[in-house]
Design an enzyme around this catalytic site. Structure first.
Site, short mmCIF file in Angstrom:
data_model
loop_
_atom_site.label_atom_id
_atom_site.label_comp_id
_atom_site.label_asym_id
_atom_site.label_seq_id
_atom_site.Cartn_x
_atom_site.Cartn_y
_atom_site.Cartn_z
N GLU A 1 16.98 -11.00 4.70
CA GLU A 1 17.96 -10.65 5.60
C GLU A 1 18.96 -12.05 5.80
O GLU A 1 20.04 -11.95 5.96
CB GLU A 1 17.58 -10.04 7.02
CG GLU A 1 18.85 -9.54 7.85
CD GLU A 1 18.22 -8.61 8.93
OE1 GLU A 1 18.15 -7.50 8.85
OE2 GLU A 1 17.93 -9.38 10.00
N HIS B 1 -6.28 -6.12 -7.48
CA HIS B 1 -6.85 -5.17 -8.30
C HIS B 1 -5.61 -3.93 -8.23
O HIS B 1 -5.59 -2.86 -8.51
CB HIS B 1 -7.94 -4.24 -7.55
CG HIS B 1 -9.08 -4.92 -7.72
ND1 HIS B 1 -9.98 -4.84 -8.75
CD2 HIS B 1 -9.75 -6.02 -6.83
CE1 HIS B 1 -10.96 -6.04 -8.53
NE2 HIS B 1 -10.95 -6.35 -7.32
N LYS C 1 24.41 0.82 9.98
CA LYS C 1 24.63 1.44 11.16
C LYS C 1 25.80 2.10 11.53
O LYS C 1 25.54 3.18 11.95
CB LYS C 1 24.28 0.20 12.28
CG LYS C 1 23.08 -0.47 12.31
CD LYS C 1 23.04 -1.49 13.32
CE LYS C 1 21.73 -2.42 13.07
NZ LYS C 1 21.78 -3.52 14.03
#
EC number: 5.3.1.9
Length: 547
Positions: free
Chosen positions: A355, A386, A512
């Site tokens: 950000e 793994h 937003k």
């Protein structure tokens, strides 16, 4: 006026160092300098940082420091610490470093006594946390509080959630913390289903108290609580507090504004874990350990502010990232904590780094001339070994990695034999991975072990995979604070070199706005007309299957 790093002499030198490093190997670099590990290891704020397994040499480090000086790094560090408005697009100071100022410090910015303001809020946080921990704070039915639920998103969630998990062994008062961030109702349901409303307190963390996701979750929690209290709205004041600056909205919600803890517009959300946003953390680990947490930040701040660039860990690590990103073409950066308790640290760093430095224009609005913003990711070891280490070891992409480990565990268990230490086993893997990534295994070495010729190529480990090793004695509040501050300052260093504003986030804001614009159509309240055929079709499909 913009700063184009690519036109500087140190950048040209760094390009030459890239060519030289591409032509050598870590095996060669270690063989040619028996003191390499010692010369490229550094200590600060209780952290031991080994840069020797990176694709650098003394001349490369000299180029790093020359480039830092050419960028005005020292002056820009001072400007941040002094409270100058280095966030130019929002005309704000950038003062997360002020959140951990010593109680006797002095800092006045824009006519405000910043140090006094910070410690006034810290004092109120201490009083609140103490009242929860000693049982003097009571809920609507006179029960003590056993669970604190932090409702926030982004920086109001990732920081305290990460730190509370990391410091779980410091939770000594019997208070548990949970975190709700996603507007997906499953998040809130999963938390509330486990809780007793009589002993639950909610921290609603939203600077403006208008954040869409946070307010939706806060009202869901409020309805749950009031229903349990038999419809008594007055119960809200005993079970909700706010981290906000909007007293009017907080009071309208039903929270007593005496229980509102503020912070300032010079603190970005992703830099706010050591502000009032850390209220849930302080409540769990206690005020004394929270202050030790701040001490760790402050120790790293002081190192960053004063150390020569040649031994300045955030500067060197930031320059390394620029080197790999802009010359080697590395697009991602792995963060690999060999500590299950630090399991959320990579996610926390995703917001902090991406950000901040996911920008494509410079301070003056002109296009950048470099690559910016690495993609951060990772998992705790040994789980990652793994899962994705195969790609780091033998894939075609260069992925610089930070390994984080601790000398002493807070808790340990015996190995399968009942005699060894599981922590020692964990750290054996830690050291083995950085060794193999650096030095690999050649075809000749593999063939000498009697491996069949048709398998030799498949088993070759190229090595030359760069890693940085970060170690501390234990995962303590101090160590965690120092570690977070280290990465905060790495972000700053990169931003200075790239001449970008690391402290705004306009890409988040537009999303937003668009979500708010589309909400009526998604809810079926208005006709679908988003302005593009794809979004219209997707919303129509959603509505037709929503029921």
């Amino acid at each position: 006026m913009s700063f184009d790093v690519t036109t500087t002499e140190p950048w040209a030198t760094l390009s030459e160092r890239y060519t030289a490093m591409k032509a050598t190997t870590l095996r060669d670099l270690f063989a040619s300098n028996p003191n390499r590990a010692q010369e490229l290891s550094f200590e600060a704020a209780g952290l031991h940082v080994d840069l020797s397994k990176n694709l650098i040499d003394a001349e490369t480090v000299a180029a790093f420091t020359a480039l830092a000086k050419a960028s005005g790094m020292r002056e820009k560090i001072k400007a941040m610490f002094d409270g100058e408005h280095i966030n130019n697009t929002e005309d704000r100071a950038v003062l997360h470093t002020a959140l951990r100022l010593a109680v006797d410090a002095e800092l006045n910015v824009d006519g405000q006594d910043v140090a006094a303001d910070v410690h006034e809020v810290l004092g109120r946080m201490r009083d609140f946390a103490t009242s929860l921990r000693n049982g003097s704070w009571r809920g609507y039915s006179n029960h003590t509080i056993k669970t604190i639920v932090n409702i926030g998103i982004g920086g109001s969630d990732l920081g305290p959630a990460m730190a509370t998990k990391a410091l779980r062994t410091y939770a000594t008062a019997g208070i548990n913390a949970k975190f709700v961030s996603n507007v997906d109702p499953a998040d809130m349901h999963a938390v509330l289903d486990e809780l007793d409303p009589e002993s639950t307190l909610f921290v609603v963390a939203s600077k403006t108290f208008t954040t869409q996701e946070t307010l939706a979750n806060a009202h869901a929690a409020k309805r749950w609580l009031v229903a349990a209290a038999g419809g008594d709205e007055s119960a809200v004041a005993k079970h909700f507090v706010a981290v906000s600056t909007n007293a009017e909205k907080v009071a309208e919600f039903g929270i007593d504004t005496k229980n509102m803890f503020g912070f300032w517009n010079w603190v970005g959300g992703r830099y706010s874990v050591d502000s009032a946003i850390g209220l849930s953390l302080m409540s769990v680990i206690g005020p004394m350990d929270f202050m030790r947490f701040l001490d760790g930040f402050r120790a790293m701040d002081e190192h960053f502010r004063t150390a020569d660039f040649e031994s300045n860990i955030p500067v060197l690590m930031g320059m390394l990232n620029v080197f790999y990103n802009d010359f080697f073409g590395a697009e991602t950066h792995a963060v690999l904590p060999y500590s299950q308790d630090l399991g959320r640290f990579p996610a926390y760093l995703q917001q902090l780094t991406m950000e901040s430095n996911g920008k494509s224009v410079r301070h003056d609005g002109s296009a950048v001339t470099t690559n910016t913003g690495e993609i951060y990711w990772g998992e705790p070891g040994t789980n990652g070994q793994h899962a994705f280490f195969q790609l780091i070891h033998q894939g075609t992409k260069l992925i610089p990695a930070d390994f984080i480990g601790f000398a002493r565990p807070k808790e340990d268990l015996p190995t399968a034999s009942g005699e060894g230490s599981m922590h020692d086993l964990l750290m054996s893997n830690f050291f083995a991975q950085t060794k193999v990534l650096a030095f690999g295994k050649t075809a000749e070495e593999i063939a000498a072990e009697g491996v069949s010729p048709e398998l030799v190529a498949h088993k070759v480990m190229p090595g030359n995979r760069p890693t940085t090793t970060i170690m501390a004695e234990e995962l303590t509040p101090f160590a965690l604070g120092a570690l977070i501050a280290l990465y905060e300052h790495i972000v700053f260093v990169e931003g200075v070199i790239w001449d970008i504003n690391s402290f705004d986030q306009w890409g988040v804001e537009l999303g937003k706005q668009q979500a708010n614009d589309l909400a009526p159509a998604v809810a079926g309240e208005v006709a679908v007309d988003s302005g593009d055929s794809s979004t219209d079709a997707l919303i129509s499909w959603y509505r037709s299957h929503r029921g």
